[in-house]
Design a protein around this motif. Structure first.
Motif, short mmCIF file in Angstrom:
data_model
loop_
_atom_site.label_atom_id
_atom_site.label_comp_id
_atom_site.label_asym_id
_atom_site.label_seq_id
_atom_site.Cartn_x
_atom_site.Cartn_y
_atom_site.Cartn_z
N SER A 1 -7.40 11.91 -6.01
CA SER A 1 -7.80 11.11 -4.83
C SER A 1 -8.92 10.11 -5.62
O SER A 1 -8.89 9.06 -5.18
CB SER A 1 -8.51 11.91 -4.01
N PHE B 1 0.70 4.44 -2.83
CA PHE B 1 0.41 5.90 -2.25
C PHE B 1 1.60 6.81 -2.71
O PHE B 1 1.60 8.07 -2.10
CB PHE B 1 0.02 5.74 -0.78
N ARG C 1 -3.94 5.62 7.34
CA ARG C 1 -2.57 6.65 6.94
C ARG C 1 -1.82 6.69 7.93
O ARG C 1 -0.58 6.72 7.57
CB ARG C 1 -3.53 7.93 6.53
N LEU D 1 0.77 -1.19 -0.03
CA LEU D 1 -0.10 0.12 0.06
C LEU D 1 1.05 1.30 0.00
O LEU D 1 0.69 2.12 -0.66
CB LEU D 1 -1.02 0.07 1.18
N GLU E 1 -3.88 9.57 -1.23
CA GLU E 1 -4.51 8.64 0.08
C GLU E 1 -5.28 9.60 1.04
O GLU E 1 -5.79 9.38 1.98
CB GLU E 1 -3.11 8.23 0.83
N PHE F 1 -8.47 8.09 2.31
CA PHE F 1 -8.28 7.01 3.09
C PHE F 1 -8.44 7.07 4.58
O PHE F 1 -8.08 8.38 4.85
CB PHE F 1 -7.17 6.23 2.59
#
Length: 605
Positions: A585, A184, A416, A180, A408, A411
């Protein structure tokens, strides 16, 4: 160009595993539409999907030689004819006219030292029958992809694409925290994949798998060499290298074309190719784009007028591919792009339009020349020349691309916080700087620009080369990248920054080297990246897709999102959603959802 796959296991008999290896191999049917092949032995199984480019009739794979070695190979070796002459002089006899057999017999003659002799773009797996060892080898710049997945007990799964490995029952279909984090940010860390437990063979690396375990060896890397040529000699050397590179890369037994954007890089390659005969060219545009184009910080001009200038001056057999925004917004097309690249990104319309361009070209040509990586080699991007970006203490492109919004942002805050992508970027930046080769007694400015060049040639370019390979090969189209020839990369990397900007512009050396080939308008044009649609309907369509996704409630990305931020976005005025900033985004959410869904992945953080 082909796709390769395979399985090595020292603890079981693989001769009865044809169906498993065939399933792995067939995931890449689009990559190799012309043929399929499987080779089985007790501890190694190799698969191959073929896109026939050289020796269409004779180059079938996997290819075996003298009961000593078996090869499954993807790519092109551009100096295979010279190597063949050397091997024939040493007593080797050839059954085909393919570069594949040259690589195979080159191993019989030189062993692993073969890699030092190859000029090309390649990723291959070679099983040494006598030694019972597997070699996974990737070209110096990493143009062709190659992934591997170590197994308990010392074995390995491998493939040109992750989907080949994921087709095996022992591969875990999961993305972890580092996966991930990679998604990002805009830096593709060498050696990593997005998938838990899976790795990528680094550019210029040999991975060896034996009973004793897995080892890695870097056979090529950028090194620091003193540049002793004066400016005129440097410009002349760049031109001579380009002449030789393009001539080598025109070898093909199938139709070849160039990708012509109206920029310096692609126009120069097209001009050089035309020296050796008629060449087709293709350009991409959006319906109404030039009529309504608005300059922004990335793109100062539309491509169309410059493409027309190049065509009028060079006279290739040219075709414009015009795309419609309506098709760009089709969720099914987004899923197809995710299936091809297997890498969520937040530049979705550029990925989708590139996919559509390659689809249109494939009906006419099987091989294409691209100007990719010229900006990394010659210093073409805007942030090479912005002190704020150069001196930022991180990857310069992040300062330029993420100054307003991060991908991100929609999210979950706790996710995060756990991922801490900014800290991850700092760590990866530190790792990259630790690799940079320096020369003694140079100015701070020269030292810093060497660092910036290295970051681009080993990190930023990874993402672009991977995207181009995967989206083109999804249509059985081989894209060659002359500016990635390692001889050119090595030479220009060690050229002083003052030479690369001697006329006060970006890409000074390249401009001077090809000044007699392309029209003045293109020589004077500022760098403009691959086009992105400016139609506000695109952003509104993204918003509509997210609305449907939230209403459905079953999308795998939803548990990862900040529900309040999503609701606020969807309640905002429609014109807000059309902005480039908001699209970043939206595209990340939709791309990540398509990826998780199509790959049937679980998130393990």
């Amino acid at each position: 160009m082909c796709g390769i796959a395979g399985w090595v296991d020292f603890n079981r008999d693989l001769t009865g595993e044809r169906s498993t290896v065939l399933a792995m191999t067939d995931t890449m049917a689009l990559r190799g539409p012309d043929d399929t092949g499987i080779w089985l032995s007790p501890h190694a199984a190799l698969g191959h999907r073929r896109l026939a480019v050289i020796d269409v009739e004779g180059g079938r794979q996997p290819m075996a030689a003298d009961d000593v070695a078996v090869l499954t190979y993807s790519g092109e070796v551009y100096n295979f004819r010279e190597l063949r002459v050397q091997l024939e002089a040493r007593g080797h006899r050839f059954r085909t006219h393919s570069d594949t057999e040259v690589v195979l017999r080159g191993y019989l003659e030189w062993g692993e030292d073969l890699v030092d002799k190859l000029n090309g773009i390649y990723a291959f797996a070679l099983w040494d029958v006598r030694r019972e060892e597997l070699l996974l080898i990737r070209d110096r710049m990493g143009v062709k992809p190659l992934f591997y997945y170590p197994l308990p007990g010392g074995g390995v799964l491998f493939g040109s694409e992750p989907k080949a490995i994921l087709a095996h029952p022992q591969a875990d279909r999961a993305v972890d925290a580092d996966g991930l984090r990679e998604i990002f940010t805009i830096t593709q860390t060498p050696g990593l994949s997005l998938y838990k437990g899976m790795h990528e063979v680094r550019a210029g690396q040999v991975v060896k798998v034996r009973r004793q375990g897995l080892t890695k060896r870097q056979y090529w890397r950028l090194t620091a060499q003193e540049h002793t040529d004066d400016l005129d000699t440097t410009v002349r050397t760049v031109r001579e290298l380009l002449e030789d590179i393009v001539e080598r890369q025109l070898v093909s037994d199938v139709p070849l074309c160039s990708l012509l954007s109206g920029g310096l890089d692609s126009s120069a390659l097209t001009a050089l190719a035309l020296k050796h005969g008629d060449t087709r060219s293709f350009a991409v545009d959006f319906a109404g784009y030039a009529d309504h184009f608005q300059p922004d910080e990335m793109r100062g001009s539309a491509d169309g007028p410059f493409v027309r200038d190049a065509v009028a001056h060079l006279r290739p057999d040219h075709t414009d591919i015009t795309l419609d925004t309506t098709e760009l917004t089709d969720p099914r097309l987004r899923t197809s792009v995710m299936d091809a690249w297997e890498y969520p990104q937040f530049s979705g319309d550029m990925n989708t339009s590139l996919y559509m361009l390659f689809r249109a070209i494939q009906g006419h040509s099987t091989v294409a020349l691209s100007g990719e990586s010229a900006d990394e080699v010659f210093g073409g991007y805007a942030w090479f020349h912005l002190p704020k970006a150069v001196d930022s203490g991180t990857f310069p492109w992040l300062v330029f691309m993420m100054q307003k919004q991060r991908p991100e942002d929609l999210f979950d805050p706790e996710l995060r916080k756990k991922l801490d992508v900014l800290a991850y970027e700092r760590d990866r930046y530190s790792d990259a700087l630790a690799e940079v080769p320096y020369l003694p007694m140079v100015s701070a400015r020269e030292r810093r620009m060497r660092e910036v060049s290295y970051l681009h040639l080993t990190r930023f370019v990874n993402m672009l080369l991977d995207r181009k390979d995967r989206l083109s090969m999804a249509h059985g189209l081989e894209v060659r990248v002359p500016f990635c020839d390692h001889r050119l990369v090595e030479y220009v990397f060690n050229t002083p920054w003052a030479f690369k900007t001697f006329d006060g512009r970006e890409k000074s050396l390249l401009r001077a080297a090809v000044s007699d080939l392309v029209p003045a308008s293109i020589l004077e044009r500022r760098k403009s990246p691959y086009p992105a649609t400016q139609d506000p309907a695109y952003g509104q369509a993204l918003r509509g897709t997210l609305t449907d996704l939230v209403a459905d409630g079953t999308a795998p990305v939803l548990p990862l999102l900040d529900g309040e931020a999503v609701r606020t976005l969807l309640k905002s005025p429609a014109e807000d959603t059309a902005s480039t900033v908001t699209r970043i985004s939206l595209e990340m959410v939709l791309d990540l959802n398509s990826w998780l869904e199509s790959q049937e992945l679980r998130v393990d953080v």
